[in-house]
Design a protein around this motif. Sequence first.
Motif, PDB file in Angstrom:
ATOM      1  N   ASP A  82     -78.440  32.253   4.193  1.00 51.29           N
ATOM      2  CA  ASP A  82     -78.860  32.730   5.513  1.00 51.29           C
ATOM      3  C   ASP A  82     -78.381  31.813   6.635  1.00 51.29           C
ATOM      4  O   ASP A  82     -78.414  32.200   7.808  1.00 51.29           O
ATOM      5  N   PRO A  84     -75.493  29.579   8.779  1.00 51.18           N
ATOM      6  CA  PRO A  84     -74.074  29.766   9.103  1.00 51.18           C
ATOM      7  C   PRO A  84     -73.196  29.054   8.071  1.00 51.18           C
ATOM      8  O   PRO A  84     -73.559  27.977   7.575  1.00 51.18           O
ATOM      9  N   PRO A  85     -72.042  29.622   7.723  1.00 48.32           N
ATOM     10  CA  PRO A  85     -71.161  29.002   6.732  1.00 48.32           C
ATOM     11  C   PRO A  85     -70.829  27.545   7.038  1.00 48.32           C
ATOM     12  O   PRO A  85     -70.719  26.731   6.117  1.00 48.32           O
ATOM     13  N   ALA A 145     -71.133  35.580   0.686  1.00 50.26           N
ATOM     14  CA  ALA A 145     -70.722  35.476   2.087  1.00 50.26           C
ATOM     15  C   ALA A 145     -69.673  36.521   2.428  1.00 50.26           C
ATOM     16  O   ALA A 145     -69.677  37.089   3.539  1.00 50.26           O
ATOM     17  N   ASN A 146     -68.796  36.810   1.488  1.00 52.67           N
ATOM     18  CA  ASN A 146     -67.787  37.841   1.702  1.00 52.67           C
ATOM     19  C   ASN A 146     -68.441  39.210   1.850  1.00 52.67           C
ATOM     20  O   ASN A 146     -68.062  40.011   2.722  1.00 52.67           O
ATOM     21  N   ARG A 148     -71.469  39.779   2.866  1.00 51.21           N
ATOM     22  CA  ARG A 148     -72.236  39.782   4.111  1.00 51.21           C
ATOM     23  C   ARG A 148     -71.331  39.851   5.334  1.00 51.21           C
ATOM     24  O   ARG A 148     -71.783  40.164   6.435  1.00 51.21           O
ATOM     25  N   THR A 150     -69.733  37.142   6.501  1.00 53.95           N
ATOM     26  CA  THR A 150     -69.727  35.859   7.205  1.00 53.95           C
ATOM     27  C   THR A 150     -68.494  35.020   6.862  1.00 53.95           C
ATOM     28  O   THR A 150     -68.169  34.067   7.570  1.00 53.95           O
ATOM     29  N   LEU A 151     -67.839  35.357   5.746  1.00 56.06           N
ATOM     30  CA  LEU A 151     -66.554  34.766   5.391  1.00 56.06           C
ATOM     31  C   LEU A 151     -65.642  35.888   4.910  1.00 56.06           C
ATOM     32  O   LEU A 151     -66.120  36.954   4.513  1.00 56.06           O
ATOM     33  N   GLY A 204     -62.675  31.774   7.723  1.00 57.88           N
ATOM     34  CA  GLY A 204     -63.734  32.151   8.651  1.00 57.88           C
ATOM     35  C   GLY A 204     -63.507  33.507   9.286  1.00 57.88           C
ATOM     36  O   GLY A 204     -62.376  34.007   9.357  1.00 57.88           O
TER      37      GLY A 204
END
Length: 205
Positions: A82, A84-85, A145-146, A148, A150-151, A204
Motif C-alpha cells: 500500500d 509508494p514503490p 505492483a504491476n 495495481r 504502481t509499477l 516506474g
Amino acid sequence: MNAEPGLIKRGRKFDQVLEGAQQVFMRDGFEGASVDDIARAAGVSKATLYSYFSDKRLLFMEVATGQCQRQAEECIQSINPDLPPEEVLRGAAKRMMGFYLSEFGRAVFRIVVAESERFPDLGREFWEGGPAKSRAVLIEYFREANARGTLRIEDPELAADQFTELCKVDLHPKLLMGLCRDVTEAEKARVANGAVAMFLARYGV
C-alpha cells in the motif's frame, strides 16, 4: 562425523553449537574449520556436536541459511504494497545491503564461492535457503505492483535480480576485495538511493 547422514537433531545446546561454529567458520573458512575447534569454541564435547549434526556441511548450512532466512523474513515484513514503490524499494534496499555488506554476509559469500566447486551442494543449498527466498519476496511484490499499476514490469524475475545487483554496486565488491574495511551510512544511502532512482526510471509509472 558419525551420526545418520543428512540428519540434524535439536537439543539444549543446539544454539551453543551454532554460535561456536559461526565463529570458527568465519575465521577459518569451511575447509579449514575442524570439528575439534568448533567443539572447543562452542564449549561442548565432540560427542555432543556429533549428536546434533551428521557432517560439517550440514552444520555450515545451518549457520549460513539461518542468518539468510532471518534477512528474508525481515524483507517480507518490510514490504507493504500500500506504500509508494519508492518507499518500499528504499526499505528493501536498506535491509538487503545490511546483510550483504555485513561482516557475516561477506564471510559467508566468500566461503560459499570458494567451496562451491568442490562441494556444489553448498552453493545450491545456500541459495535455496536464503537469497532465493528474498528474491521470491521481491518477485511477488513486483507482480502485485504491476497488477495495481504502481509499477510497469514485464519480467518480475529479471527485475528482482536487477534490483538486487543495483544494491551491491560499488560497496560490495570493494569490501569483498579488501579495497576498504568499512563503509559509512552516507555511502550506503548513496547506493540505496541510486538503486531506487535507477530502478524507477526503468519501471516506474
